[in-house]
Motif scaffolding. Sequence first.
Motif, mmCIF file in Angstrom:
data_model
loop_
_atom_site.group_PDB
_atom_site.id
_atom_site.type_symbol
_atom_site.label_atom_id
_atom_site.label_comp_id
_atom_site.label_asym_id
_atom_site.label_seq_id
_atom_site.Cartn_x
_atom_site.Cartn_y
_atom_site.Cartn_z
ATOM 1 N N HIS A 236 36.977 52.995 31.175
ATOM 2 C CA HIS A 236 37.027 53.319 29.750
ATOM 3 C C HIS A 236 35.634 53.469 29.148
ATOM 4 C CE1 HIS A 236 41.051 51.709 30.536
ATOM 5 N NE2 HIS A 236 41.421 52.581 29.618
ATOM 6 N N ALA A 237 34.603 53.268 29.939
ATOM 7 C CA ALA A 237 33.223 53.415 29.460
ATOM 8 C C ALA A 237 32.880 54.896 29.367
ATOM 9 C CB ALA A 237 32.265 52.706 30.421
ATOM 10 N N SER A 238 31.722 55.193 28.831
ATOM 11 C CA SER A 238 31.266 56.581 28.786
ATOM 12 C C SER A 238 30.778 56.998 30.171
ATOM 13 C CB SER A 238 30.141 56.732 27.760
ATOM 14 O OG SER A 238 29.043 55.931 28.127
ATOM 15 N N LEU A 239 30.880 58.285 30.456
ATOM 16 C CA LEU A 239 30.416 58.840 31.727
ATOM 17 C C LEU A 239 29.687 60.135 31.417
ATOM 18 C CD1 LEU A 239 30.519 58.416 34.840
ATOM 19 C CD2 LEU A 239 32.508 59.939 34.842
ATOM 20 N N SER A 240 28.476 60.253 31.959
ATOM 21 C CA SER A 240 27.641 61.413 31.671
ATOM 22 C C SER A 240 27.030 61.958 32.954
ATOM 23 C CB SER A 240 26.535 61.005 30.696
ATOM 24 O OG SER A 240 25.705 62.090 30.397
ATOM 25 N N VAL A 241 26.802 63.261 32.958
ATOM 26 C CA VAL A 241 26.216 63.946 34.101
ATOM 27 C C VAL A 241 25.177 64.929 33.565
ATOM 28 C CG1 VAL A 241 27.898 65.842 34.149
ATOM 29 C CG2 VAL A 241 26.828 65.098 36.284
ATOM 30 N N ASP A 242 24.233 65.323 34.399
ATOM 31 C CA ASP A 242 23.266 66.338 33.992
ATOM 32 C C ASP A 242 23.931 67.698 33.929
ATOM 33 O OD1 ASP A 242 21.163 64.571 33.738
ATOM 34 O OD2 ASP A 242 20.504 64.813 35.802
#
Length: 179
Positions: free
Chosen positions: A166-172
């Motif tokens: 449920h946390a944030s997930l980020s990618v380049d």
Amino acid sequence: MTAEPVLEVIASGELGPVQRRQILALCSAAYDEDFSAYLEMLGPATHLLLHAGGELVSHGAWVERELRAGGFDTLRSAYVEAIATLPARQGRGHGSRVLSRMIPLLAGYDIAVLSPSVEGFYRRLGWEAWQGPLSFRSPEGVEVATPEERVMIHRLPRTPAALDLHASLSVDWRPLEVW
């Protein structure tokens, strides 16, 4: 007696022109679109080629990408791409075989990630849907939300036990498809 399908693992730099054409034809047929640009986007990847009866019937690949999840430092991910089976050969377990054989090869990564076309197919093979917000970091370093995207993960031996879906997930950022 029918011969068992043969799985080949090969780096993109070692693919010959015939193999590239076969992968392109298979993925274009499976996705019902010209897959040329996507194949080029994969860049340095590792490919799994499943041959049955002398024919390339299924394909999968992974590339290394860095992810940021919740409060964790960067996670080294195996980003799974281009899981495809020839339309005439679908429903016979070829795609499942490729994915099942791929997972042990990813043990050196922190996590496996993909953007699913059909979540149920991946879920039955141990993939989990990411529940938190998704984003990408632009070339200028700005976080851009991607609420329309769906991502699934597969936990690997090095995946942090406290990883929160449920946390944030980020990618380049990358061209064509960010996720």
